[in-house]
Design a protein around this motif. Structure first.
Motif, PDB file in Angstrom:
ATOM      1  N   CYS A  16       0.833  -1.209   0.000  1.00 20.77           N
ATOM      2  CA  CYS A  16       0.000   0.000   0.000  1.00 20.77           C
ATOM      3  C   CYS A  16       0.860   1.249   0.000  1.00 20.77           C
ATOM      4  CB  CYS A  16      -0.927   0.011   1.213  1.00 20.77           C
ATOM      5  SG  CYS A  16      -2.163  -1.272   1.125  1.00 20.77           S
ATOM      6  N   SER A  17       2.008   1.175   0.684  1.00 11.20           N
ATOM      7  CA  SER A  17       2.905   2.328   0.713  1.00 11.20           C
ATOM      8  C   SER A  17       3.491   2.613  -0.664  1.00 11.20           C
ATOM      9  CB  SER A  17       4.011   2.076   1.725  1.00 11.20           C
ATOM     10  OG  SER A  17       4.887   3.150   1.766  1.00 11.20           O
ATOM     11  N   SER A  18       3.625   1.555  -1.480  1.00  8.09           N
ATOM     12  CA  SER A  18       4.203   1.750  -2.808  1.00  8.09           C
ATOM     13  C   SER A  18       3.171   2.268  -3.807  1.00  8.09           C
ATOM     14  CB  SER A  18       4.799   0.441  -3.316  1.00  8.09           C
ATOM     15  OG  SER A  18       3.775  -0.446  -3.700  1.00  8.09           O
ATOM     16  N   LEU A  19       1.901   2.365  -3.368  1.00 14.86           N
ATOM     17  CA  LEU A  19       0.845   2.793  -4.286  1.00 14.86           C
ATOM     18  C   LEU A  19       0.845   4.304  -4.510  1.00 14.86           C
ATOM     19  CD1 LEU A  19      -2.216   0.640  -3.163  1.00 14.86           C
ATOM     20  CD2 LEU A  19      -1.085   0.562  -5.364  1.00 14.86           C
ATOM     21  N   SER A  20       1.172   5.064  -3.446  1.00  8.40           N
ATOM     22  CA  SER A  20       1.049   6.516  -3.599  1.00  8.40           C
ATOM     23  C   SER A  20       2.203   7.219  -2.905  1.00  8.40           C
ATOM     24  CB  SER A  20      -0.276   7.000  -3.005  1.00  8.40           C
ATOM     25  OG  SER A  20      -0.114   7.273  -1.633  1.00  8.40           O
ATOM     26  N   ALA A  21       2.303   8.533  -3.143  1.00 11.32           N
ATOM     27  CA  ALA A  21       3.364   9.319  -2.512  1.00 11.32           C
ATOM     28  C   ALA A  21       2.845  10.005  -1.257  1.00 11.32           C
ATOM     29  CB  ALA A  21       3.898  10.344  -3.500  1.00 11.32           C
ATOM     30  N   ASN A  22       1.616   9.679  -0.861  1.00  9.83           N
ATOM     31  CA  ASN A  22       1.000  10.317   0.298  1.00  9.83           C
ATOM     32  C   ASN A  22       0.896   9.289   1.425  1.00  9.83           C
ATOM     33  OD1 ASN A  22      -0.823  11.349   2.178  1.00  9.83           O
ATOM     34  ND2 ASN A  22      -1.850  12.581   0.618  1.00  9.83           N
ATOM     35  N   THR A  23       1.536   9.592   2.579  1.00 10.03           N
ATOM     36  CA  THR A  23       1.580   8.586   3.639  1.00 10.03           C
ATOM     37  C   THR A  23       0.203   8.320   4.245  1.00 10.03           C
ATOM     38  OG1 THR A  23       2.261  10.356   5.100  1.00 10.03           O
ATOM     39  CG2 THR A  23       3.965   8.868   4.336  1.00 10.03           C
ATOM     40  N   ILE A  24      -0.644   9.363   4.319  1.00 12.22           N
ATOM     41  CA  ILE A  24      -1.975   9.171   4.900  1.00 12.22           C
ATOM     42  C   ILE A  24      -2.803   8.243   4.019  1.00 12.22           C
ATOM     43  CG2 ILE A  24      -4.075  10.325   5.692  1.00 12.22           C
ATOM     44  CD1 ILE A  24      -1.624  11.005   7.329  1.00 12.22           C
ATOM     45  N   VAL A  25      -2.700   8.461   2.693  1.00  8.13           N
ATOM     46  CA  VAL A  25      -3.406   7.587   1.761  1.00  8.13           C
ATOM     47  C   VAL A  25      -2.905   6.152   1.934  1.00  8.13           C
ATOM     48  CG1 VAL A  25      -3.728   7.043  -0.680  1.00  8.13           C
ATOM     49  CG2 VAL A  25      -3.891   9.394   0.095  1.00  8.13           C
ATOM     50  N   ALA A  26      -1.567   6.002   2.046  1.00 10.12           N
ATOM     51  CA  ALA A  26      -0.994   4.673   2.232  1.00 10.12           C
ATOM     52  C   ALA A  26      -1.529   4.022   3.501  1.00 10.12           C
ATOM     53  CB  ALA A  26       0.528   4.753   2.283  1.00 10.12           C
ATOM     54  N   PHE A  27      -1.623   4.806   4.576  1.00  8.00           N
ATOM     55  CA  PHE A  27      -2.128   4.291   5.855  1.00  8.00           C
ATOM     56  C   PHE A  27      -3.560   3.805   5.710  1.00  8.00           C
ATOM     57  CE2 PHE A  27      -4.488   4.953   9.792  1.00  8.00           C
ATOM     58  CZ  PHE A  27      -3.726   4.227  10.682  1.00  8.00           C
ATOM     59  N   LEU A  28      -4.411   4.638   5.092  1.00  6.54           N
ATOM     60  CA  LEU A  28      -5.829   4.293   5.019  1.00  6.54           C
ATOM     61  C   LEU A  28      -6.066   3.092   4.113  1.00  6.54           C
ATOM     62  CD1 LEU A  28      -7.366   7.863   4.936  1.00  6.54           C
ATOM     63  CD2 LEU A  28      -7.423   6.207   6.796  1.00  6.54           C
ATOM     64  N   ILE A  29      -5.361   3.045   2.960  1.00  7.04           N
ATOM     65  CA  ILE A  29      -5.545   1.903   2.066  1.00  7.04           C
ATOM     66  C   ILE A  29      -5.062   0.631   2.749  1.00  7.04           C
ATOM     67  CG2 ILE A  29      -4.974   0.903  -0.168  1.00  7.04           C
ATOM     68  CD1 ILE A  29      -4.603   3.667  -1.260  1.00  7.04           C
ATOM     69  N   ALA A  30      -3.936   0.736   3.475  1.00  5.55           N
ATOM     70  CA  ALA A  30      -3.408  -0.444   4.168  1.00  5.55           C
ATOM     71  C   ALA A  30      -4.396  -0.932   5.212  1.00  5.55           C
ATOM     72  CB  ALA A  30      -2.073  -0.108   4.827  1.00  5.55           C
ATOM     73  N   LEU A  31      -4.971   0.007   5.963  1.00  8.93           N
ATOM     74  CA  LEU A  31      -5.952  -0.345   6.993  1.00  8.93           C
ATOM     75  C   LEU A  31      -7.119  -1.096   6.371  1.00  8.93           C
ATOM     76  CD1 LEU A  31      -6.223   0.302  10.025  1.00  8.93           C
ATOM     77  CD2 LEU A  31      -7.732   2.160   9.382  1.00  8.93           C
ATOM     78  N   LEU A  32      -7.617  -0.543   5.259  1.00  7.95           N
ATOM     79  CA  LEU A  32      -8.774  -1.149   4.600  1.00  7.95           C
ATOM     80  C   LEU A  32      -8.430  -2.531   4.065  1.00  7.95           C
ATOM     81  CD1 LEU A  32     -11.710  -0.598   3.646  1.00  7.95           C
ATOM     82  CD2 LEU A  32     -10.720  -0.021   1.438  1.00  7.95           C
ATOM     83  N   SER A  33      -7.284  -2.660   3.364  1.00 10.24           N
ATOM     84  CA  SER A  33      -7.011  -3.963   2.744  1.00 10.24           C
ATOM     85  C   SER A  33      -6.693  -5.033   3.790  1.00 10.24           C
ATOM     86  CB  SER A  33      -5.917  -3.892   1.684  1.00 10.24           C
ATOM     87  OG  SER A  33      -5.137  -2.782   1.825  1.00 10.24           O
ATOM     88  N   MET A  34      -6.047  -4.636   4.893  1.00  9.78           N
ATOM     89  CA  MET A  34      -5.814  -5.618   5.954  1.00  9.78           C
ATOM     90  C   MET A  34      -7.134  -6.066   6.574  1.00  9.78           C
ATOM     91  SD  MET A  34      -2.522  -4.210   7.904  1.00  9.78           S
ATOM     92  CE  MET A  34      -1.155  -3.635   6.953  1.00  9.78           C
ATOM     93  N   ALA A  35      -8.042  -5.088   6.793  1.00  9.80           N
ATOM     94  CA  ALA A  35      -9.338  -5.444   7.377  1.00  9.80           C
ATOM     95  C   ALA A  35     -10.102  -6.357   6.447  1.00  9.80           C
ATOM     96  CB  ALA A  35     -10.150  -4.181   7.669  1.00  9.80           C
TER      97      ALA A  35
END
Lengths: 239, 102
Positions: free
Chosen positions: A154-173
Motif C-alpha cells: 500500500c505504501s508503494s501505491l502513492s506518494a502520500n503517507t496518509i493515503v498509504a495508511f488508510l488503504i493499508a488499513l482497509l485492505s488488511m481489514a
C-alpha cells in the motif's frame, strides 16, 4: 540490502514512531488482558487464547502506521531516485524495507512471551499448553508477516503517507475479517461461501492459533506473502 | 522461474497470472492433509483406537445435543456450529440433532 535494513530500523527508532507503535501495542494488550473487567485472570483457565484473538486487531491498526512511510515518503521527498541509483536490485530494495518494518513488529511481539511465562507461574500443576502456545505464536508471526507485506504494498501505491495508511488499513481489514464477513451473508450458496472464507486470513489463522499446523495453511501464508511482494515490485518498478 | 517472475512483474497481465498461480498452488496444497498437532494432549488428532472403533460400527449413531433456547453468546455459537455439523454429517453414518425445550 542489509545497509538499507539497518537504516530502516534506525529510522523507526530515532523518529520514535517505532517505539510508540511498540508501546501502544503492549499497553493496549496489557490493559485488556490483565487490568480491565473480564480479563485473562478472571477467566480461570491457563490459556492465552484471548491474547491471540485480540492481537490481530491491534496489529491491524499498528502495522499500517509502521509501514505507511516506507515507500511513500521516499517518493514524496524524491530520495527514491537516490535509492534507485544504488547498485541494488528492486528485490533487494523491497526486502530491505520489508524486513526493517517486520523487525519492529517482531520486537513488539517478543515481550508478550512474558504473558505466557506469567500464566505458567500462576497456574496449577499442568500449567500452560506450551505446544499450542508455540503454534499460536507461529500463527501470529505469519499474520504479521502478511500484514507487513500488505502495508509495504500500500505504501508503494502513492506518494502520500496518509493515503498509504488508510488503504493499508482497509485492505488488511478486508483480508483479515472482510472475506469471513462476506461468507456469512445469507444467500451465498454453500460451497462458494467456504472458498470466500478460505481466501481470508482469519480462516487459516484460526487453526494455527489453536495449535494445529496444517501444510495447506503454511502454503497459503507464504504464497500470499509472495503475491504481495510481486504486487509491490510491479508498483516500484514503474516509479 | 526467473522468466516467469520477470513477466509477472513487468507485463500488463502479470497480476492475472500471479493470481492464477496463487490459486493453483493453494488448490493443490488443499488436497494434502499433512498436519502437525502441537497441543500437548493431541486435542485435534483422532486416536487409532477411535479409528478402529469407528470402523467396527455397524449401525448408524444418533447424537442428540440439548442446545435449544436462549443462551449467552458463547453457547449460541456452539448451537450454531452444532447445527452446521448437522448438515455436514450427511456423508457419515451419523445423525446429529438439536434437542431440548425451546
Amino acid at each position: 540490502m542489509w545497509a538499507l535494513y539497518r537504516k530502516e530500523i534506525s529510522q523507526y527508532f530515532s523518529s520514535l514512531s517505532g517505539i510508540i507503535a511498540i508501546a501502544v501495542f503492549l499497553v493496549v494488550n496489557g490493559l485488556v488482558l490483565f487490568v480491565f473487567e473480564d480479563n485473562l485472570l478472571d477467566f480461570g483457565y491457563a490459556t492465552l487464547d484471548r491474547f491471540f484473538e485480540l492481537s490481530p486487531w491491534i496489529l491491524l491498526l499498528l502495522i499500517p502506521a509502521i509501514t505507511m512511510r516506507s515507500f511513500a515518503e521516499e517518493f514524496r521527498t524524491g530520495t527514491w531516485e537516490v535509492l534507485r541509483s544504488q547498485p541494488l536490485t528492486l528485490w533487494q530494495l523491497m526486502l530491505g524495507k520489508y524486513l526493517g518494518a517486520l523487525f519492529v513488529v517482531v520486537i513488539a511481539l517478543l515481550p508478550t512471551f512474558f504473558y505466557a511465562l506469567l500464566l505458567q507461574l500462576l497456574s496449577a500443576d499442568p500449567g500452560l499448553d506450551w505446544g499450542a502456545t508455540f503454534g499460536s505464536y507461529l500463527g501470529l508471526f505469519f499474520l504479521s508477516a502478511v500484514f507487513t507485506a500488505i502495508g509495504i504494498w500500500c505504501s508503494s501505491l502513492s506518494a502520500n503517507t496518509i493515503v498509504a495508511f488508510l488503504i493499508a488499513l482497509l485492505s488488511m481489514a478486508v483480508f483479515y475479517y472482510g472475506f469471513h464477513a462476506i461468507s456469512l451473508i445469507p444467500g451465498i450458496p454453500t460451497g462458494v461461501d467456504y472458498w470466500i472464507e478460505w481466501t481470508g486470513i482469519d480462516f487459516h489463522y484460526r487453526s494455527l492459533s489453536r495449535g494445529l499446523l496444517l501444510l495447506s495453511d503454511l502454503v497459503y501464508f507464504s504464497s500470499l506473502l509472495f503475491l504481495f511482494f510481486l504486487f509491490t515490485l510491479r508498483n516500484i518498478r514503474v516509479r | 522461474m526467473k522468466k516467469v517472475l520477470h513477466w509477472i512483474v513487468s507485463h500488463r497481465m502479470g497480476i492475472a497470472l500471479a493470481l492464477l498461480l496463487f490459486f493453483l498452488l493453494n488448490g493443490i496444497a488443499s488436497f494434502s492433509d499433512w498436519r502437525l498437532d502441537l497441543t500437548e494432549e493431541k486435542r485435534y488428532t483422532i486416536d487409532t483406537a477411535t479409528h478402529q472403533q469407528l470402523k467396527d460400527l455397524t449401525d448408524p449413531i444418533e447424537v442428540v445435543v440439548f442446545l435449544k433456547g436462549e443462551f449467552p453468546s458463547g453457547f449460541k455459537k456452539l448451537a450454531t456450529s452444532t447445527a452446521k455439523a448437522e448438515s455436514l454429517a450427511f456423508s457419515l453414518p451419523l445423525c446429529i440433532s438439536l434437542g431440548g425445550s425451546e
